[in-house]
Design an enzyme around this catalytic site. Structure first.
Site, PDB file in Angstrom:
ATOM      1  CE  LYS A 159     -92.397  10.491 -44.340  1.00  0.00           C
ATOM      2  NZ  LYS A 159     -91.461   9.536 -44.903  1.00  0.00           N
TER       3      LYS A 159
HETATM    4  N1  PPE Z   1     -88.007   8.474 -49.747  1.00  0.00           N
HETATM    5  C1  PPE Z   1     -88.877   7.800 -48.974  1.00  0.00           C
HETATM    6  C2  PPE Z   1     -89.727   6.756 -49.585  1.00  0.00           C
HETATM    7  C3  PPE Z   1     -88.961   8.090 -47.612  1.00  0.00           C
HETATM    8  O1  PPE Z   1     -89.818   7.420 -46.841  1.00  0.00           O
HETATM    9  C4  PPE Z   1     -88.104   9.081 -47.057  1.00  0.00           C
HETATM   10  C5  PPE Z   1     -88.166   9.387 -45.600  1.00  0.00           C
HETATM   11  C6  PPE Z   1     -87.218   9.771 -47.915  1.00  0.00           C
HETATM   12  C7  PPE Z   1     -87.216   9.444 -49.257  1.00  0.00           C
HETATM   13  C8  PPE Z   1     -86.355  10.888 -47.427  1.00  0.00           C
HETATM   14  O2  PPE Z   1     -87.106  12.029 -47.096  1.00  0.00           O
HETATM   15  P1  PPE Z   1     -86.659  13.064 -45.990  1.00  0.00           P
HETATM   16  O3  PPE Z   1     -86.794  12.392 -44.665  1.00  0.00           O
HETATM   17  O4  PPE Z   1     -87.550  14.221 -46.152  1.00  0.00           O
HETATM   18  O5  PPE Z   1     -85.227  13.403 -46.274  1.00  0.00           O
HETATM   19  N2  PPE Z   1     -88.390   8.261 -44.765  1.00  0.00           N
HETATM   20  C9  PPE Z   1     -88.857   8.442 -43.423  1.00  0.00           C
HETATM   21  C10 PPE Z   1     -89.401   7.154 -42.864  1.00  0.00           C
HETATM   22  C11 PPE Z   1     -88.513   6.306 -42.012  1.00  0.00           C
HETATM   23  C12 PPE Z   1     -89.280   5.194 -41.324  1.00  0.00           C
HETATM   24  O6  PPE Z   1     -88.737   4.079 -41.266  1.00  0.00           O
HETATM   25  O7  PPE Z   1     -90.359   5.419 -40.794  1.00  0.00           O
HETATM   26  C13 PPE Z   1     -87.837   9.157 -42.574  1.00  0.00           C
HETATM   27  O8  PPE Z   1     -86.655   9.136 -42.888  1.00  0.00           O
HETATM   28  O9  PPE Z   1     -88.242   9.760 -41.598  1.00  0.00           O
END
Ligand code: PPE
Length: 305
Positions: A159
């Site tokens: 991330k």
């Molecule tokens: N893909 C991406 C690219 C991504 O950023 C997230 C989380 C996910 C998948 C899902 O991952 P998880 O949260 O572990 O289930 N995106 C974060 C960013 C949101 C934002 O706008 O800032 C989040 O959901 O916290």
């Protein structure tokens, strides 16, 4: 606007909201090499607050840092404890937690040398990411003209702040066209993920999600795979194309911010009955029971404050 809270944790100390500033020569400001997490804290049915899968998020933060060649000068336990403390000190019952580590001020240029790695934890109340109505009725998504990077380009398992340029470009493109969220394809043309969410499709009772190639290994994705399997559904990690997506009976997104958001339309094609599908609802209901502490089997996923 992010709701102002009282305190922000910065490099081991609490500072007031207005004092949580960085210098303009902060290396990450210029080159995008920072790492972050997004974690939710929920108010449980018994009145206590619990952070969902805190350990997994802290582990992913440290893995992101490893991939980005950054050494966070705190232990995983310190960061986990600081997340809890930041929620407590701000008196939040539920909300979003954003740990962020970045390369600080020192030399400029692409080789950051010995610049310090700084860390902060910010919390704020955050309701339904794609709207309350989106959670209940589903959202409209469009496949973006921007594609997810090659697996050897942007390191999607991390991330990393700079990775999100791709997501912001995609999201702005489709929001300007009137859609709620963007889906991106990978470099080979298969469906990858949303701008900030993983994606699942359902057809004939079989649940599919994209394998861990060009996507972020979502913690909600992992939770949904366990929950769906426990409910008796078969879940496979398998690539699929956009035409398979168009013909799915149900499609939903998963993410910490987005939680489980049904999709009712992709590229102007109605999905299923054009509303939240029955399996999506079943999985969504189970997920909210888990995060609110109503399923003893998943107690291990909750860190009570
Ligand atoms: N893909 C991406 C690219 C991504 O950023 C997230 C989380 C996910 C998948 C899902 O991952 P998880 O949260 O572990 O289930 N995106 C974060 C960013 C949101 C934002 O706008 O800032 C989040 O959901 O916290």
């Amino acid at each position: 606007m992010v709701e102002k809270t009282d305190k922000i944790w910065m490099d081991g100390k609490f500072v007031s909201f207005g004092d949580a500033n960085v210098h303009i020569l902060t290396h990450s400001m210029h080159y995008g090499v920072g790492v972050f997490e997004g974690i939710r804290c929920y108010k449980c049915s018994d009145g206590r607050s619990a952070i969902f899968r805190l350990k997994e998020h802290v582990d992913r933060l440290f893995n992101s840092a490893k991939i980005a060649f950054m050494e966070i000068p705190h232990s995983r336990d310190e960061i986990a404890e600081a997340c809890k403390e930041t929620v407590r000190i701000n008196g939040l019952k539920e909300g979003y937690i954003r740990p962020l580590a970045w390369i600080g001020q020192g030399v400029m240029g692409l080789y950051p040398g010995d610049n310090p790695v700084n860390t902060a934890i910010i919390v704020w109340p955050w309701g339904a990411y794609l709207g309350e109505e989106g959670l209940r009725k589903g959202i409209r998504v469009k496949i973006s003209s921007f594609v997810r990077g090659n697996v050897n380009s942007m390191m999607s398992k991390a991330k990393i702040c700079g990775n999100y340029v791709n997501s912001v470009l995609a999201k702005r493109e489709v929001v300007k066209m009137g859609y709620d969220e963007a889906l991106l394809l990978d470099t080979e043309g298969y469906v990858s993920e949303g701008s900030g969410e993983n994606v699942f499709i359902i057809r004939d009772g079989l649940i599919k999600t994209t394998p861990l190639t060009s996507i972020l290994g979502g913690i909600t994705r992992d939770a949904v795979m366990s929950i769906a399997a426990e409910l008796g559904y078969s879940v496979v990690e398998q690539r699929f194309t956009r035409d398979e997506l168009y013909c799915a009976e149900e499609v939903f997104l998963t993410g910490t911010a987005a939680e489980i958001t049904p999709i009712r339309e992709v590229d102007d094609r109605q999905i299923g009955a054009g509303e939240r599908g029955p399996l999506t609802k079943e999985i969504q209901d189970a997920f909210f029971e888990v995060v609110k502490g109503n399923k003893p089997r998943y107690e291990g996923w909750l860190s009570y404050l």
